[in-house]
Design a protein around this motif. Structure first.
Motif, mmCIF file in Angstrom:
data_model
loop_
_atom_site.group_PDB
_atom_site.id
_atom_site.type_symbol
_atom_site.label_atom_id
_atom_site.label_comp_id
_atom_site.label_asym_id
_atom_site.label_seq_id
_atom_site.Cartn_x
_atom_site.Cartn_y
_atom_site.Cartn_z
ATOM 1 N N VAL A 72 0.845 -1.195 0.000
ATOM 2 C CA VAL A 72 0.000 0.000 0.000
ATOM 3 C C VAL A 72 0.883 1.248 0.000
ATOM 4 O O VAL A 72 0.681 2.165 -0.779
ATOM 5 C CB VAL A 72 -0.937 0.005 1.227
ATOM 6 N N GLY A 73 1.882 1.251 0.869
ATOM 7 C CA GLY A 73 2.811 2.376 0.921
ATOM 8 C C GLY A 73 3.708 2.416 -0.299
ATOM 9 O O GLY A 73 3.969 1.390 -0.948
ATOM 10 N N LEU A 74 4.175 3.605 -0.636
ATOM 11 C CA LEU A 74 5.020 3.753 -1.828
ATOM 12 C C LEU A 74 6.168 4.715 -1.595
ATOM 13 O O LEU A 74 6.778 5.225 -2.539
ATOM 14 C CB LEU A 74 4.164 4.220 -3.016
ATOM 15 N N ASP A 75 6.500 4.945 -0.310
ATOM 16 C CA ASP A 75 7.548 5.896 0.008
ATOM 17 C C ASP A 75 8.946 5.355 -0.245
ATOM 18 O O ASP A 75 9.935 6.048 -0.027
ATOM 19 C CB ASP A 75 7.425 6.366 1.466
ATOM 20 N N TYR A 76 9.055 4.116 -0.720
ATOM 21 C CA TYR A 76 10.358 3.533 -1.037
ATOM 22 C C TYR A 76 10.692 3.687 -2.521
ATOM 23 O O TYR A 76 11.731 3.218 -2.983
ATOM 24 C CB TYR A 76 10.392 2.048 -0.654
ATOM 25 N N LEU A 77 9.820 4.344 -3.281
ATOM 26 C CA LEU A 77 9.996 4.493 -4.718
ATOM 27 C C LEU A 77 10.481 5.897 -5.079
ATOM 28 O O LEU A 77 10.273 6.853 -4.322
ATOM 29 C CB LEU A 77 8.670 4.228 -5.437
ATOM 30 N N ASN A 78 11.074 6.018 -6.244
ATOM 31 C CA ASN A 78 11.452 7.315 -6.801
ATOM 32 C C ASN A 78 10.229 7.871 -7.535
ATOM 33 O O ASN A 78 10.092 7.725 -8.749
ATOM 34 C CB ASN A 78 12.643 7.159 -7.748
ATOM 35 N N LEU A 79 9.339 8.502 -6.777
ATOM 36 C CA LEU A 79 8.065 8.943 -7.343
ATOM 37 C C LEU A 79 8.256 10.030 -8.395
ATOM 38 O O LEU A 79 7.501 10.094 -9.369
ATOM 39 C CB LEU A 79 7.143 9.445 -6.227
ATOM 40 N N SER A 80 9.256 10.887 -8.214
ATOM 41 C CA SER A 80 9.474 11.956 -9.195
ATOM 42 C C SER A 80 9.843 11.380 -10.557
ATOM 43 O O SER A 80 9.386 11.872 -11.596
ATOM 44 C CB SER A 80 10.548 12.924 -8.699
ATOM 45 N N TYR A 81 10.674 10.331 -10.563
ATOM 46 C CA TYR A 81 11.046 9.691 -11.828
ATOM 47 C C TYR A 81 9.820 9.053 -12.483
ATOM 48 O O TYR A 81 9.600 9.174 -13.698
ATOM 49 C CB TYR A 81 12.113 8.626 -11.594
ATOM 50 N N ILE A 82 9.029 8.362 -11.696
ATOM 51 C CA ILE A 82 7.849 7.668 -12.225
ATOM 52 C C ILE A 82 6.857 8.670 -12.808
ATOM 53 O O ILE A 82 6.337 8.482 -13.913
ATOM 54 C CB ILE A 82 7.187 6.827 -11.107
ATOM 55 N N GLU A 83 6.630 9.765 -12.088
ATOM 56 C CA GLU A 83 5.699 10.780 -12.587
ATOM 57 C C GLU A 83 6.252 11.460 -13.834
ATOM 58 O O GLU A 83 5.520 11.666 -14.821
ATOM 59 C CB GLU A 83 5.432 11.817 -11.493
ATOM 60 N N ILE A 228 0.228 1.997 12.856
ATOM 61 C CA ILE A 228 0.370 0.869 11.929
ATOM 62 C C ILE A 228 0.684 1.362 10.517
ATOM 63 O O ILE A 228 0.708 0.578 9.583
ATOM 64 C CB ILE A 228 -0.903 -0.011 11.900
ATOM 65 N N SER A 229 0.944 2.656 10.370
ATOM 66 C CA SER A 229 1.067 3.228 9.027
ATOM 67 C C SER A 229 2.516 3.376 8.584
ATOM 68 O O SER A 229 3.069 2.492 7.935
ATOM 69 C CB SER A 229 0.330 4.571 8.967
ATOM 70 N N ARG A 230 3.153 4.471 8.964
ATOM 71 C CA ARG A 230 4.545 4.717 8.633
ATOM 72 C C ARG A 230 5.240 5.312 9.852
ATOM 73 O O ARG A 230 4.678 6.160 10.555
ATOM 74 C CB ARG A 230 4.671 5.666 7.428
ATOM 75 N N GLY A 231 6.488 4.886 10.081
ATOM 76 C CA GLY A 231 7.229 5.388 11.221
ATOM 77 C C GLY A 231 7.461 6.878 11.156
ATOM 78 O O GLY A 231 7.618 7.543 12.193
ATOM 79 N N SER A 232 7.473 7.448 9.952
ATOM 80 C CA SER A 232 7.735 8.877 9.789
ATOM 81 C C SER A 232 6.631 9.742 10.383
ATOM 82 O O SER A 232 6.826 10.941 10.593
ATOM 83 C CB SER A 232 7.898 9.213 8.299
ATOM 84 N N ILE A 233 5.469 9.173 10.654
ATOM 85 C CA ILE A 233 4.351 9.950 11.195
ATOM 86 C C ILE A 233 4.666 10.447 12.607
ATOM 87 O O ILE A 233 4.192 11.493 13.035
ATOM 88 C CB ILE A 233 3.059 9.093 11.238
ATOM 89 N N ILE A 234 5.460 9.684 13.358
ATOM 90 C CA ILE A 234 5.728 9.992 14.764
ATOM 91 C C ILE A 234 7.166 10.472 14.960
ATOM 92 O O ILE A 234 8.106 9.874 14.427
ATOM 93 C CB ILE A 234 5.478 8.757 15.649
ATOM 94 N N ASP A 235 7.319 11.524 15.735
ATOM 95 C CA ASP A 235 8.632 11.948 16.201
ATOM 96 C C ASP A 235 9.031 10.966 17.300
ATOM 97 O O ASP A 235 8.489 11.021 18.413
ATOM 98 C CB ASP A 235 8.547 13.378 16.730
ATOM 99 N N GLU A 236 9.957 10.063 17.000
ATOM 100 C CA GLU A 236 10.277 8.986 17.942
ATOM 101 C C GLU A 236 10.919 9.507 19.224
ATOM 102 O O GLU A 236 10.737 8.910 20.293
ATOM 103 C CB GLU A 236 11.172 7.945 17.269
#
Length: 317
Positions: A72-83, A228-236
């Protein structure tokens, strides 16, 4: 179309895909740079394992038109290249919603029923009630950040416990099973009323460290957080400080900002946190779920029908 999977784990689906009229290839991920790949593939199917590939790997595919994800997540991709290259990207939205919805309920119950102390006593062979009274879910208030399919399945299940369920999305648009939905303009005004905050948000620049010191400071003392989403959501660091001080009663995190969570992270040493290794989507039919969106879209291509789960690059999901 010529379809390439960067894993051979889904070989059992080869015949089904070929019956759709596609020419399909499978490559072991670790061998993907060592063998002759069909670089004229028009469809690339991949998942989180792609993190280990070179950042310029996609440059090798000059005829690439579609990328279908088993995640579901896609933050591991080079989205700028794909777009930039007008490649249509589809994720696997909705495939894991039921098991993750159950995982959210499971963790809320773990926290309320003091499961950590119960299991610790079991290991020590101690027959003793927890020092504190266990809690109930009845009449508690939960805020779910996001109102998509995962949040929907969690809210549906939590309704059975007679909880008051609020949600959050950017427009404050109402959703089934939610008693109220906040927008980004009014989210912070009522944070002090919630017993639980659950993140189901995608990882985007706008959601990065959304749950920070300021957010946590506005929660009631003794609130708990589930992510349960992405670790980046929380300031650890903020999460650690507020768990350590007991401002937060507990947390359950299935994700970390950097995975795997570093063995030296102080989060491991806390007694009021439940840490799981990014497994909330797991289920006995896991492979079928991973292939759900891919198979649908491959069939849609062969039948000239609309694709599902096309990513909106502006939103990042």
């Amino acid at each position: 179309m010529k379809v390439l999977f960067l894993r051979d784990k889904f070989l059992s689906y080869k015949e089904e895909i070929e019956k759709m009229g596609h020419e399909v290839y499978f490559s072991k991920l670790k061998d993907s740079l060592k063998v002759n790949l069909p670089l004229d593939a028009q469809v690339l199917c991949l998942g989180l394992e792609y993190k280990s590939m070179p950042k310029d790997f996609l440059n090798n595919f000059k005829d690439l038109k579609y990328i279908f994800l088993d995640s579901v997540g896609l933050d591991y991709l080079n989205l700028s290249y794909i777009e930039k290259n007008n490649i249509i990207l589809c994720n696997n939205h909705g495939a894991y919603s039921e098991p993750i919805g159950e995982w959210i309920v499971y963790n809320i119950l773990q926290i309320q029923k003091e499961n950590r102390s119960i299991l610790d006593n079991q290991r020590k062979k101690i027959w003793k009630r927890p020092d504190d009274h266990v809690g109930t879910l009845y009449n508690k208030k939960v805020l779910i950040l996001g109102t998509g399919s995962i949040a929907h399945e969690a809210a549906k299940r939590l309704k059975a416990f007679d909880m008051e369920i609020s949600g959050y999305n950017t427009r404050g648009q109402g959703a089934e099973y939610f008693d109220f939905v906040y927008s980004k303009e009014n989210l912070y005004k009522d944070l002090s009323q919630f017993d639980f905050v659950v993140s189901t948000l995608p990882g985007t620049p706008k959601t990065n460290k959304m749950i920070d010191e300021n957010f946590i400071s506005k929660l009631k003392d003794g609130a708990s957080i589930i992510n349960i989403s992405r670790g980046s959501i929380i300031d650890e660091e903020a999460l650690y400080r507020n768990l350590k001080s007991k401002k937060l009663k507990a947390a359950a995190i299935d994700v970390a900002n950097i995975e795997p969570l570093d063995k030296n992270s102080p989060l491991w040493d806390l007694e009021n946190i439940y840490i799981s290794p990014h497994m909330s989507d797991d289920a006995e039919n896991y492979n079928d779920r991973r292939m759900m969106g891919i198979l649908y879209n491959l069939k849609a291509l062969s039948e000239n029908r609309d694709l599902i789960n096309i990513v909106n690059f502006k939103k990042g999901y």
